[in-house]
Design a protein around this motif. Structure first.
Motif, PDB file in Angstrom:
ATOM      1  N   GLY A 116       0.858  -1.232   0.115  1.00 45.87           N
ATOM      2  CA  GLY A 116      -0.102  -0.089  -0.034  1.00 45.87           C
ATOM      3  C   GLY A 116       0.702   1.293  -0.058  1.00 45.87           C
ATOM      4  N   ALA A 117       2.249   1.349  -0.317  1.00 48.51           N
ATOM      5  CA  ALA A 117       2.939   2.337  -0.403  1.00 48.51           C
ATOM      6  C   ALA A 117       2.366   3.607  -1.330  1.00 48.51           C
ATOM      7  N   ASN A 118       1.838   3.208  -2.233  1.00 43.95           N
ATOM      8  CA  ASN A 118       1.245   4.190  -3.415  1.00 43.95           C
ATOM      9  C   ASN A 118      -0.106   4.191  -3.020  1.00 43.95           C
ATOM     10  N   ALA A 119      -0.993   3.231  -2.489  1.00 48.86           N
ATOM     11  CA  ALA A 119      -2.447   3.209  -2.424  1.00 48.86           C
ATOM     12  C   ALA A 119      -2.629   4.442  -1.312  1.00 48.86           C
ATOM     13  N   HIS A 121      -1.458   7.314  -0.789  1.00 50.15           N
ATOM     14  CA  HIS A 121      -1.231   8.523  -1.409  1.00 50.15           C
ATOM     15  C   HIS A 121      -2.315   8.856  -2.262  1.00 50.15           C
ATOM     16  N   PHE A 122      -2.464   7.947  -3.158  1.00 45.77           N
ATOM     17  CA  PHE A 122      -3.674   7.864  -4.332  1.00 45.77           C
ATOM     18  C   PHE A 122      -4.996   7.632  -3.930  1.00 45.77           C
ATOM     19  N   ALA A 123      -5.182   6.898  -2.805  1.00 46.90           N
ATOM     20  CA  ALA A 123      -6.614   6.564  -2.686  1.00 46.90           C
ATOM     21  C   ALA A 123      -7.592   7.507  -2.369  1.00 46.90           C
ATOM     22  N   PRO A 124      -6.935   8.563  -1.337  1.00 42.69           N
ATOM     23  CA  PRO A 124      -7.640   9.687  -0.834  1.00 42.69           C
ATOM     24  C   PRO A 124      -8.230  10.552  -1.957  1.00 42.69           C
ATOM     25  N   ARG A 125      -7.505  10.392  -3.117  1.00 42.88           N
ATOM     26  CA  ARG A 125      -8.038  11.301  -4.367  1.00 42.88           C
ATOM     27  C   ARG A 125      -9.007  10.737  -4.991  1.00 42.88           C
ATOM     28  N   ALA A 126      -9.397   9.405  -4.709  1.00 38.65           N
ATOM     29  CA  ALA A 126     -10.342   8.651  -5.523  1.00 38.65           C
ATOM     30  C   ALA A 126     -11.656   8.293  -5.002  1.00 38.65           C
ATOM     31  N   LYS A 127     -12.695   7.793  -5.615  1.00 35.55           N
ATOM     32  CA  LYS A 127     -13.759   7.172  -4.993  1.00 35.55           C
ATOM     33  C   LYS A 127     -13.674   6.014  -4.614  1.00 35.55           C
ATOM     34  N   GLU A 128     -12.964   5.184  -5.631  1.00 34.82           N
ATOM     35  CA  GLU A 128     -12.450   3.832  -5.500  1.00 34.82           C
ATOM     36  C   GLU A 128     -10.943   3.383  -5.877  1.00 34.82           C
ATOM     37  N   PHE A 129     -10.404   2.656  -4.829  1.00 39.14           N
ATOM     38  CA  PHE A 129      -8.983   2.404  -5.492  1.00 39.14           C
ATOM     39  C   PHE A 129      -9.113   0.844  -5.489  1.00 39.14           C
ATOM     40  N   VAL A 130      -8.641   0.280  -6.510  1.00 38.49           N
ATOM     41  CA  VAL A 130      -8.567  -1.156  -6.976  1.00 38.49           C
ATOM     42  C   VAL A 130      -7.258  -1.535  -6.836  1.00 38.49           C
ATOM     43  N   GLY A 131      -6.859  -2.549  -5.815  1.00 38.37           N
ATOM     44  CA  GLY A 131      -5.519  -3.150  -5.655  1.00 38.37           C
ATOM     45  C   GLY A 131      -5.480  -4.500  -6.251  1.00 38.37           C
ATOM     46  N   ILE A 132      -4.685  -4.730  -7.493  1.00 40.82           N
ATOM     47  CA  ILE A 132      -4.488  -6.230  -7.790  1.00 40.82           C
ATOM     48  C   ILE A 132      -3.207  -6.642  -7.269  1.00 40.82           C
ATOM     49  N   ASP A 133      -3.305  -7.732  -6.889  1.00 37.58           N
ATOM     50  CA  ASP A 133      -1.939  -8.634  -6.359  1.00 37.58           C
ATOM     51  C   ASP A 133      -2.317 -10.010  -6.645  1.00 37.58           C
ATOM     52  N   ILE A 134      -1.234 -10.545  -6.337  1.00 36.21           N
ATOM     53  CA  ILE A 134      -1.037 -12.182  -6.167  1.00 36.21           C
ATOM     54  C   ILE A 134      -1.538 -12.774  -4.842  1.00 36.21           C
ATOM     55  N   SER A 135      -1.171 -11.828  -4.053  1.00 34.77           N
ATOM     56  CA  SER A 135      -1.235 -12.373  -2.561  1.00 34.77           C
ATOM     57  C   SER A 135      -2.553 -11.830  -1.838  1.00 34.77           C
ATOM     58  N   ALA A 143      -5.307  -3.018   2.205  1.00 37.11           N
ATOM     59  CA  ALA A 143      -6.697  -2.494   2.422  1.00 37.11           C
ATOM     60  C   ALA A 143      -6.532  -1.831   3.999  1.00 37.11           C
ATOM     61  N   LYS A 144      -5.635  -2.435   4.893  1.00 34.60           N
ATOM     62  CA  LYS A 144      -5.497  -1.998   6.381  1.00 34.60           C
ATOM     63  C   LYS A 144      -4.966  -0.500   6.308  1.00 34.60           C
ATOM     64  N   GLN A 145      -3.762  -0.324   5.187  1.00 36.56           N
ATOM     65  CA  GLN A 145      -3.179   0.937   5.261  1.00 36.56           C
ATOM     66  C   GLN A 145      -3.916   2.010   4.643  1.00 36.56           C
ATOM     67  N   VAL A 146      -4.964   1.601   3.534  1.00 41.58           N
ATOM     68  CA  VAL A 146      -5.734   2.524   3.009  1.00 41.58           C
ATOM     69  C   VAL A 146      -6.696   3.013   4.046  1.00 41.58           C
ATOM     70  N   ALA A 147      -7.369   2.148   4.736  1.00 40.23           N
ATOM     71  CA  ALA A 147      -8.340   2.406   5.847  1.00 40.23           C
ATOM     72  C   ALA A 147      -7.752   3.155   7.052  1.00 40.23           C
ATOM     73  N   ALA A 148      -6.397   3.173   6.946  1.00 37.27           N
ATOM     74  CA  ALA A 148      -5.895   4.016   8.264  1.00 37.27           C
ATOM     75  C   ALA A 148      -5.662   5.471   7.590  1.00 37.27           C
ATOM     76  N   VAL A 149      -5.927   5.868   6.375  1.00 37.54           N
ATOM     77  CA  VAL A 149      -5.715   7.154   5.832  1.00 37.54           C
ATOM     78  C   VAL A 149      -6.952   7.711   5.220  1.00 37.54           C
ATOM     79  N   CYS A 150      -7.945   6.982   4.818  1.00 38.71           N
ATOM     80  CA  CYS A 150      -8.963   7.810   4.014  1.00 38.71           C
ATOM     81  C   CYS A 150     -10.213   6.440   4.179  1.00 38.71           C
ATOM     82  N   ASP A 151     -11.380   7.023   3.749  1.00 38.94           N
ATOM     83  CA  ASP A 151     -12.426   6.268   3.708  1.00 38.94           C
ATOM     84  C   ASP A 151     -12.796   5.893   2.191  1.00 38.94           C
ATOM     85  N   THR A 152     -11.769   6.095   1.331  1.00 40.18           N
ATOM     86  CA  THR A 152     -12.175   5.406  -0.128  1.00 40.18           C
ATOM     87  C   THR A 152     -12.507   3.904  -0.020  1.00 40.18           C
ATOM     88  N   THR A 153     -13.188   3.510  -0.832  1.00 41.58           N
ATOM     89  CA  THR A 153     -13.432   2.043  -0.975  1.00 41.58           C
ATOM     90  C   THR A 153     -12.342   1.375  -1.480  1.00 41.58           C
TER      91      THR A 153
END
Ligand SMILES: C[S@@+](CC[C@H](N)C(=O)[O-])C[C@H]1O[C@@H](n2cnc3c(N)ncnc32)[C@H](O)[C@@H]1O
Length: 291
Positions: A116-119, A121-135, A143-153
């Motif tokens: 979530g190092a990028n998420a 910073h970018f998620a607070p600007r968006a209505k929805e942030f989609v993270g794609i990953d293998i794990s 998800a935990k890191q995004v929830a700590a900084v904003c309410d973006t889905t």
């Protein structure tokens, strides 16, 4: 690494350690490329299977560092983790201003979101942030890191390395921005990278922007694509000469708008960022296989 004797014995020790690591890395890369040169390169499916095995399951502290988790040893005593995304957001803003991209961000997609190092910073600007990953665990961490900084889905999309186009089926709608940082170098082959570019183009809404970082190949044998997976030498699996990636992006339907080069940073070396635009008049493609 440059020697800085003004740091005293500790600085000199760090400098010697840095040089030793560099020599060890070059020796390892040479060995892997000699094997590939002797016809012992791996097929894309073999590399994909080994990559899947490595990334899918947490494997201790070095795996967490490789996945860019905030609390991993590489990041926990400095602000490097925060700087990764902050710098990427600043670069995105610079590019967006240059091409006069100022639409509201309904959906931002990041390919290989890691911890979530990028998420963050970018998620607070968006209505929805989609993270794609293998794990799945990395997606939970993101998800935990995004929830700590904003309410973006935050929408997690887990894919298998062997089936990248599964992302198209799971994300059933256009995105305004597509991001990918510190991931193209880990992709099984340059051809696989082309497929990710095609998926990015399919996902983007007309006029949407992609900011993609690749490791560049500077013509030296040691910087060419390796075509052999090694969990102890993850980066440098896939590289591109800068003009080749530009042309590849054009072949996938993008208009390249800007290149930003970072010959060396705190994490590694030879990075090129491409700001790519999808044409305003191009339609949003459906979830067809983009190959
Ligand atoms: C070095 S981390 C980068 C994380 C984040 N993008 C950043 O800049 O901090 C690489 C991430 O890419 C993921 N990854 C590896 N291969 C992938 C692939 N083929 N497709 C999508 N993600 C992948 C890994 O699971 C890991 O979370």
């Amino acid at each position: 690494m440059q020697t800085n004797h003004s740091d005293g014995p500790a600085g000199r020790a760090r400098s010697v350690l840095g040089r030793c690591k560099q020599v060890a890395r070059q020796t390892r890369e040479t060995g892997l490329r000699v094997l590939a040169g002797l016809g012992m390169s791996q097929s894309e499916s073999k590399i994909s299977a080994e990559s899947q095995q490595y990334w899918a399951q947490p494997g201790g502290q070095s795996w967490e560092s490789d996945s860019h988790w905030r609390a991993a040893p590489e990041f926990d005593s400095t602000d490097l983790w925060s700087r990764i995304g902050r710098k990427h957001l600043a670069l995105f803003d610079k590019g967006a201003r240059m091409v006069e991209f100022d639409r509201p961000l309904d959906r931002v997609v990041e390919w290989g979101c890691g911890g979530g190092a990028n998420a963050v910073h970018f998620a607070p600007r968006a209505k929805e942030f989609v993270g794609i990953d293998i794990s799945a665990q990395t997606l939970e961490e993101c998800a935990k890191q995004v929830a700590a900084v904003c309410d973006t889905t935050f929408r997690p999309v887990r894919i298998d390395v062997a089936e990248p186009d599964e992302a198209l089926r799971q994300i059933n709608g256009p995105c305004d921005v597509f991001l990918c940082f510190y991931v193209f170098e880990l992709l099984p082959t340059p051809e696989y990278g082309e497929l990710v570019l095609r998926i990015a183009h399919s996902l983007l809404a007309p006029g949407g922007l992609a900011l993609i970082q690749v490791k560049y190949n500077d013509g030296r044998w040691l910087t060419k694509p390796r075509r052999r997976f090694r969990s102890s030498a993850l980066a440098d699996l896939t590289t591109y000469p800068i003009p080749v990636f530009w042309t590849l992006a054009e072949g996938c339907g993008f208009t390249p708008e800007m290149i930003h080069l970072v010959p060396k940073n705190e994490l590694d070396e030879r990075y090129a960022y491409f700001l790519l635009r999808k044409g305003e008049t191009e339609g949003q493609e459906s979830s067809n296989h983009p190959r």
